[in-house]
Design a protein around this motif. Structure first.
Motif, short mmCIF file in Angstrom:
data_model
loop_
_atom_site.label_atom_id
_atom_site.label_comp_id
_atom_site.label_asym_id
_atom_site.label_seq_id
_atom_site.Cartn_x
_atom_site.Cartn_y
_atom_site.Cartn_z
N PRO A 168 38.00 26.30 10.40
CA PRO A 168 38.32 25.17 11.28
C PRO A 168 37.08 24.52 11.88
N ARG A 169 36.04 25.32 12.13
CA ARG A 169 34.80 24.75 12.67
C ARG A 169 34.06 23.94 11.60
N LEU A 170 34.08 24.44 10.35
CA LEU A 170 33.44 23.69 9.27
C LEU A 170 34.14 22.35 9.05
N ALA A 171 35.44 22.31 9.35
CA ALA A 171 36.19 21.06 9.17
C ALA A 171 35.78 19.99 10.18
N THR A 172 35.04 20.38 11.23
CA THR A 172 34.59 19.40 12.24
C THR A 172 33.10 19.10 12.15
N TRP A 173 32.37 19.82 11.29
CA TRP A 173 30.91 19.63 11.15
C TRP A 173 30.67 18.56 10.09
N HIS A 174 29.82 17.60 10.38
CA HIS A 174 29.66 16.45 9.48
C HIS A 174 29.16 16.86 8.10
N ARG A 175 28.39 17.93 8.00
CA ARG A 175 27.87 18.34 6.70
C ARG A 175 28.95 19.00 5.83
N SER A 176 29.90 19.65 6.46
CA SER A 176 30.89 20.43 5.70
C SER A 176 32.30 19.90 5.85
N ARG A 177 32.47 18.77 6.52
CA ARG A 177 33.82 18.28 6.82
C ARG A 177 34.64 18.08 5.55
#
Length: 453
Positions: A168-177
């Motif tokens: 869920p955190r990766l889904a909010t990070w611009h590099r990993s969204r």
């Protein structure tokens, strides 16, 4: 003819001139069974020396991982020993993705790395979905997973998805969204046939029950195991090697538990369940090959430097590097030893004189589909495991050669060049092929009658 002692090991014998004959042709001309010479393998599947295995375990924090695998937090859930390490591997993959996207080296191909890790995550989700689906299809395990109704989260204070997982955190990070959202879509699609979903933040459009992901997987504890005794080594490939091999260890544990269940299912004559477990183990071997393939993306010079810094040299050993993993060795052994269950599946006894009884029984099962369909599926599944396992070791040899040179890839050839683990099944298919090539107009029923007589 092949004489196979299924309780111990593979042996071969020469049949005497008055050996049994099969009458398969329409004109009843007997076909003598040829002598099949099967050489014994010179080397068993053995692990590396104890110091090398201990160093490997220490590097990957395997004692701590095994403690997590052995914990029994849900005694009423029979699938916990299988699903838990699978979720651990998935969570490590999310950390692996974050590591790659944070790599400061300018010469790293992050786009291809991301594609490969997304594919790896999708393959793991697919297997987890299959395991969960099979669990719900079995009346003995149905409804035992720790799940909560999605409506409980509406009125409560908690979120309806994991609070500790990295996804869920990766889904909010611009590099990993983008990649994280595609993985979430994969979870939604793959869990469609299951009565509950994983609870990683997927859409859950059907409003299904949600697995207690944080309680089962313990993502925070998994993240604490990313440190190694060699963190002082200033080499970014240290993190990638560490993550990849931890994923391998988790899935080999899943494979071992599945093979144990497979053996129990055969002994209880639950052949349909055994067939599903065969296919799951086959998928795991294919997944392990895909995990090892990510090493191709590592920078050669950085990896070889890391090999020196970690002391990964062979140090006089003649076995391959993968045999430092006791889990891999044990999984290979138990998969090979599935051959011992063939007589039990065919419901015949092994002829100590090397007669063709087992081969004839296999031919009858293959021809008599209405009565032996479950047996055919299980036997095919066992042979598929052998194929996937040997394919893994062949692929591993090629990857090791690519990374470290061909001199470092010895010790594997004897595995994937060994004769089949199932010579009686192989012989049965050989004679069936000969029969159909020379008796195109015959009916299957005629063949079955002749085998019985």
């Amino acid at each position: 003819m092949v004489d196979l002692d299924w309780q111990t090991k593979m042996v071969c014998s020469n049949m005497p001139p008055n050996s049994p004959k099969l009458s398969l042709l329409e004109n009843n001309i007997p076909i003598p069974i040829p002598t099949l010479q099967i050489p014994l393998p010179q080397n068993d599947i053995t692990p590396a020396s104890s110091p090398l295995c201990a160093a490997y375990d220490n590097y990957l924090r395997l004692p701590d991982l095994r403690n997590l695998w052995a914990s029994n937090n849900f005694p009423d859930w029979p699938n916990e020993p299988i699903i838990k390490p699978a979720l651990h591997a998935l969570e490590i993959t999310f950390r692996f993705l974050a590591t790659v996207l944070s790599d400061p080296r300018p010469y790293v191909n992050k786009r291809e790395w991301t594609r490969r890790l997304e594919s790896l995550a999708a393959a793991q989700v697919q297997i987890i979905a299959v395991l969960c689906e099979d669990e719900e299809q079995n009346p003995q395990t149905r409804g035992k997973a720790p799940v909560s109704d999605v409506n409980d989260f509406v009125t409560g204070q908690r979120r309806s998805y994991s609070e500790e997982s990295l996804l869920p955190r990766l889904a909010t990070w611009h590099r990993s969204r983008d990649v994280a959202r595609r993985i979430l879509a994969t979870v939604e699609c793959e869990m469609m046939r299951c009565t509950y979903t994983l609870g990683l933040g997927e859409a859950n459009l059907a409003g299904k029950k949600v697995l207690h992901y944080d309680d089962v997987c313990r993502p925070t504890e998994i993240r604490s195991l990313e440190t190694t005794p060699y963190d002082h080594v200033e080499n970014y490939e240290n993190r990638t090697v560490h993550a990849a091999q931890q994923i391998v260890e988790c899935w080999t544990r899943v494979g071992r538990r599945l093979v144990e269940r497979l053996v129990e299912s055969v002994e209880r004559r639950e052949l349909e369940k055994a067939a599903s477990e065969c296919h799951a183990v086959e998928r795991i071997w294919k997944l392990l090959a895909e995990v090892e393939d990510v090493h191709v993306m590592m920078d050669p010079e950085d990896f070889l430097r890391l090999k020196k810094e970690l002391g990964m040299g062979r140090q006089g050993e003649t076995v391959a590097f993968c045999f430092r993993s006791k889990e891999v060795v044990e999984l290979a052994r138990v998969c090979r030893d599935l051959r011992q269950k063939v007589p039990e599946i065919l419901e015949v006894e092994v002829d100590p004189k090397g007669g063709p009884g087992m081969m004839e029984a296999a031919m009858k099962v293959y021809a008599e589909k209405t009565k032996g369909l479950e047996k055919v599926v299980v036997l095919q599944g066992m042979q598929a495991i052998e194929v996937a396992m040997k394919r893994f070791f062949f692929a591993y040899k090629q990857v090791a050669s690519l990374l470290m040179g061909s001199s470092e890839a010895d010790g594997l050839t004897q595995i994937f060049l060994q004769p089949t683990y199932f010579p009686s099944l192989d012989a049965a298919k050989t004679f069936l092929s000969y029969y159909w090539e020379n008796n195109a107009n015959n009916q299957t029923q005629n063949l079955v009658v002749k085998l019985v007589n």
